[in-house]
Design a protein around this motif. Structure first.
Motif, mmCIF file in Angstrom:
data_model
loop_
_atom_site.group_PDB
_atom_site.id
_atom_site.type_symbol
_atom_site.label_atom_id
_atom_site.label_comp_id
_atom_site.label_asym_id
_atom_site.label_seq_id
_atom_site.Cartn_x
_atom_site.Cartn_y
_atom_site.Cartn_z
ATOM 1 N N ALA A 210 -45.669 87.041 -5.891
ATOM 2 C CA ALA A 210 -46.370 87.238 -7.154
ATOM 3 C C ALA A 210 -47.779 87.783 -6.960
ATOM 4 O O ALA A 210 -48.426 87.559 -5.938
ATOM 5 C CB ALA A 210 -46.431 85.919 -7.919
ATOM 6 N N ARG A 211 -48.235 88.486 -7.976
ATOM 7 C CA ARG A 211 -49.615 88.948 -8.072
ATOM 8 C C ARG A 211 -50.250 88.263 -9.287
ATOM 9 O O ARG A 211 -49.616 88.082 -10.320
ATOM 10 C CB ARG A 211 -49.680 90.464 -8.249
ATOM 11 C CG ARG A 211 -49.146 91.246 -7.053
ATOM 12 C CD ARG A 211 -50.161 91.294 -5.938
ATOM 13 N NE ARG A 211 -49.624 91.889 -4.707
ATOM 14 C CZ ARG A 211 -50.357 92.160 -3.638
ATOM 15 N NH1 ARG A 211 -51.659 91.870 -3.649
ATOM 16 N NH2 ARG A 211 -49.812 92.688 -2.571
ATOM 17 N N THR A 212 -51.497 87.860 -9.131
ATOM 18 C CA THR A 212 -52.192 87.176 -10.204
ATOM 19 C C THR A 212 -52.920 88.197 -11.072
ATOM 20 O O THR A 212 -52.716 89.402 -10.950
ATOM 21 C CB THR A 212 -53.176 86.152 -9.624
ATOM 22 O OG1 THR A 212 -54.279 86.849 -9.023
ATOM 23 C CG2 THR A 212 -52.504 85.293 -8.558
ATOM 24 N N ARG A 213 -53.813 87.735 -11.937
ATOM 25 C CA ARG A 213 -54.584 88.630 -12.802
ATOM 26 C C ARG A 213 -55.944 88.973 -12.215
ATOM 27 O O ARG A 213 -56.671 89.798 -12.772
ATOM 28 C CB ARG A 213 -54.773 87.996 -14.184
ATOM 29 C CG ARG A 213 -53.468 87.759 -14.931
ATOM 30 C CD ARG A 213 -52.790 89.064 -15.274
ATOM 31 N NE ARG A 213 -51.521 88.843 -15.973
ATOM 32 C CZ ARG A 213 -50.767 89.803 -16.459
ATOM 33 N NH1 ARG A 213 -51.149 91.064 -16.313
ATOM 34 N NH2 ARG A 213 -49.622 89.542 -17.062
ATOM 35 N N ALA A 214 -56.315 88.330 -11.123
ATOM 36 C CA ALA A 214 -57.625 88.568 -10.519
ATOM 37 C C ALA A 214 -57.552 89.695 -9.491
ATOM 38 O O ALA A 214 -56.471 90.090 -9.055
ATOM 39 C CB ALA A 214 -58.132 87.291 -9.855
ATOM 40 N N VAL A 215 -58.731 90.176 -9.088
ATOM 41 C CA VAL A 215 -58.849 91.203 -8.053
ATOM 42 C C VAL A 215 -59.747 90.658 -6.951
ATOM 43 O O VAL A 215 -60.846 90.153 -7.224
ATOM 44 C CB VAL A 215 -59.444 92.507 -8.620
ATOM 45 C CG1 VAL A 215 -59.734 93.511 -7.510
ATOM 46 C CG2 VAL A 215 -58.493 93.106 -9.652
ATOM 47 N N PHE A 216 -59.261 90.718 -5.709
ATOM 48 C CA PHE A 216 -60.056 90.225 -4.593
ATOM 49 C C PHE A 216 -61.353 91.022 -4.461
ATOM 50 O O PHE A 216 -61.355 92.265 -4.474
ATOM 51 C CB PHE A 216 -59.270 90.311 -3.280
ATOM 52 C CG PHE A 216 -58.525 89.041 -2.950
ATOM 53 C CD1 PHE A 216 -59.206 87.856 -2.747
ATOM 54 C CD2 PHE A 216 -57.138 89.034 -2.837
ATOM 55 C CE1 PHE A 216 -58.529 86.679 -2.440
ATOM 56 C CE2 PHE A 216 -56.449 87.870 -2.534
ATOM 57 C CZ PHE A 216 -57.150 86.688 -2.334
ATOM 58 N N ASP A 217 -62.454 90.270 -4.347
ATOM 59 C CA ASP A 217 -63.784 90.841 -4.081
ATOM 60 C C ASP A 217 -64.219 91.856 -5.137
ATOM 61 O O ASP A 217 -64.970 92.790 -4.833
ATOM 62 C CB ASP A 217 -63.828 91.462 -2.684
ATOM 63 C CG ASP A 217 -63.608 90.438 -1.586
ATOM 64 O OD1 ASP A 217 -64.142 89.324 -1.711
ATOM 65 O OD2 ASP A 217 -62.882 90.739 -0.623
ATOM 66 N N ALA A 218 -63.771 91.679 -6.368
ATOM 67 C CA ALA A 218 -64.235 92.541 -7.453
ATOM 68 C C ALA A 218 -65.735 92.330 -7.672
ATOM 69 O O ALA A 218 -66.272 91.250 -7.394
ATOM 70 C CB ALA A 218 -63.467 92.223 -8.736
ATOM 71 N N ALA A 219 -66.412 93.348 -8.174
ATOM 72 C CA ALA A 219 -67.842 93.242 -8.452
ATOM 73 C C ALA A 219 -68.091 92.205 -9.540
ATOM 74 O O ALA A 219 -67.353 92.128 -10.526
ATOM 75 C CB ALA A 219 -68.390 94.598 -8.879
ATOM 76 N N VAL A 220 -69.125 91.394 -9.367
ATOM 77 C CA VAL A 220 -69.465 90.360 -10.341
ATOM 78 C C VAL A 220 -69.892 91.017 -11.647
ATOM 79 O O VAL A 220 -70.515 92.094 -11.660
ATOM 80 C CB VAL A 220 -70.593 89.462 -9.799
ATOM 81 C CG1 VAL A 220 -70.945 88.366 -10.800
ATOM 82 C CG2 VAL A 220 -70.182 88.845 -8.465
ATOM 83 N N ALA A 221 -69.550 90.379 -12.757
ATOM 84 C CA ALA A 221 -69.915 90.906 -14.073
ATOM 85 C C ALA A 221 -71.417 91.136 -14.158
ATOM 86 O O ALA A 221 -72.216 90.294 -13.719
ATOM 87 C CB ALA A 221 -69.467 89.941 -15.166
#
Length: 489
Positions: A210-221
């Motif tokens: 499975a893949r979740t809805r998050a992205v690894f190491d995405a830029a912080v808002a």
């Protein structure tokens, strides 16, 4: 072509294989003029689909489909392979062919049923305004010895996964793997969890796919200022990712969630260098002895939670490098947990006044009941009766009544112990195991109630919290000085 279709529990490629296999059986019953075209097309699609699935990894749920197609294929193709001009063979009488066709279709039908029972989990889309990023860190407490080993130089360490508000990633960005940083790690963890539950690992092989809805190491808002933090401890033998759907929902609403792996207690902890630590905790069957052991393990977990809060504060102040430096508000911190993790959350809050709120997800309060809690507390539970556990409700009630802040106990109708984690997303929908709220209802109820509580406790949002919570079940409100709970209809 490999993503699971929501509601169908199969990928488009798997659905093609299923439909082509069924078409091979149906072709035998079509008019003679249509039979060759349908047979050739269905056979070609089945072969191509099976070949591609073999390259990408066939799920065990599809094996009956391919087996049924393999049985039907020779009988469907044999009339077409006869030499032209030869005397056509008589087809088997319908009453002889019907049982074979029914057997093939029945075999194929077990595939979708198995995929529905043990699906690849499809994570709900977070409802908040933020996209979600995630990253994994590993921290060692230089001041605390590791009590699960005999090496006097061994220091206690934890693996922590952070979910945080993030900037929206470009279209097509790969989403984070469930259960681990890589599929290899996810399979190690999945197999360990299956062993914990006494299941063969292949049954739940959908989880590591499975893949979740998050992205690894995405830029912080870039907006939102400093974010409140929510620490999470999993159940006994559980892992940091067991409440991923809940963590992603909170992060989308502007919280940073830090979930812990507790080495030697979690089913499997994969360290940065690849070393795997398996659980050393196990029930003895003796209630008194198990209660003493559980109190000891809870104390270790509580210390882990306090240590992680310290590390998050250091991360915010820049003493630890990371993208969340300057973005964490550790003056607004909640501690949460499921099952034994809920007991650890209660214990951590007693010992560490930096925690401003507590959430216990169906956890029996192990360990001492003193000092009394001083933080707003929410306990979500399944329906527990004296017949199922005569100790649970009195013990939990004692803890909540002694609290010097307002506490809430919400009994969720239709909930089971695993309702309060990701289990309903990938386990068979058996009410006694995952409850009867459904695969979408379970995460929705847990997220909605905990978000309402956190918004009140950490963000001081105005509103009728008791009214919101009571919409989801039977609510008891314990206010300081009350000798009995105040029920809310």
């Amino acid at each position: 072509m490999t993503d699971i279709v929501t509601g169908l529990y199969m990928s488009p490629l798997e659905l093609l294989a299923l439909l082509s296999a069924v078409a091979l059986v149906v072709a035998r019953w079509l008019p003679p003029a249509a039979r060759p075209r349908v047979t050739i097309a269905a056979g070609a699609v089945l072969v191509v689909s099976a070949t591609v699935l073999s390259a990408t990894g066939i799920r065990w749920q599809l094996l009956p489909v391919l087996a049924g197609g393999a049985l039907a294929l020779p009988f469907a193709l044999s009339p077409l392979l006869r030499r032209r001009g030869s005397r056509p063979a008589r087809r088997a009488r319908w009453w002889l062919a019907l049982p074979g066709s029914a057997a093939c279709v029945g075999l194929m039908a077990t595939g979708p049923v198995a995929a529905w029972s043990f699906p690849v989990p499809v994570f709900p889309e977070p409802s908040g305004r933020y996209a979600v990023g995630t990253r994994v860190v590993q921290w060692t407490d230089a001041h605390r010895p590791e009590t699960f080993t005999t090496d006097p130089g061994d220091r206690r360490g934890v693996v922590v996964q952070l979910w945080y508000p993030a900037q929206k990633s470009p279209a097509g960005t790969q989403r984070a793997q469930y259960l681990g940083r890589t599929e290899h790690e996810a399979r190690i963890v999945s197999d360990a969890l299956a062993r914990q539950a006494g299941l063969p690992g292949f049954l739940v092989d959908g989880a590591p796919r499975a893949r979740t809805r998050a992205v690894f190491d995405a830029a912080v808002a870039g907006r939102g200022g400093r974010f409140p933090v929510v620490l999470f401890s999993p159940g006994s033998g559980g892992v940091r990712t067991q409440n991923t759907a809940w963590a992603e929902e909170l992060a989308s609403h502007g919280y940073v969630v830090a979930a812990l792996d507790h080495p030697y207690d979690s089913a499997a902890v994969v360290l940065t260098g690849g070393r795997v630590i398996h659980t050393k905790t196990a029930s003895t069957g003796d209630r008194d002895k198990d209660n003493r052991l559980a109190a000891d393990w809870t104390a270790v977990r509580a210390a882990d939670l306090s240590f992680v809060l310290t590390q998050l504060d250091r991360l915010h102040r820049g003493e630890i490098t990371g993208p969340l430096t300057g973005r964490l508000d550790t003056s607004r911190a909640a501690v949460t947990g499921h099952s034994m993790g809920g007991a650890a959350a209660l214990q951590a809050a007693r010992q560490d006044r930096r925690f401003d709120a507590v959430i216990d997800l169906d956890g029996y309060p192990h360990g001492p009941a003193s000092p009394a809690l001083r933080q707003p507390t929410l306990a979500l539970t399944q329906a527990v009766t004296p017949a199922t556990d005569p100790h649970y409700v009195p013990r939990l009630t004692e803890v909540l009544e002694r609290n010097t802040a307002t506490s809430y106990r919400l009994t969720v109708p239709g909930a089971a112990h695993l309702t309060f984690m990701d289990g309903p997303l990938y386990l068979p929908p058996v009410p006694s195991v995952v409850g009867s709220l459904g695969r979408t209802g379970s995460p929705r109820v847990v997220a909605a109630t905990t978000l309402a509580f956190l918004d009140t406790a950490l963000r001081h949002k105005a509103g009728d919290l008791a009214g919101v919570l009571s919409a989801y079940g039977d609510l008891s409100v314990h206010r300081p000085g009350d000798s009995t709970a105040v029920p809310r209809a």
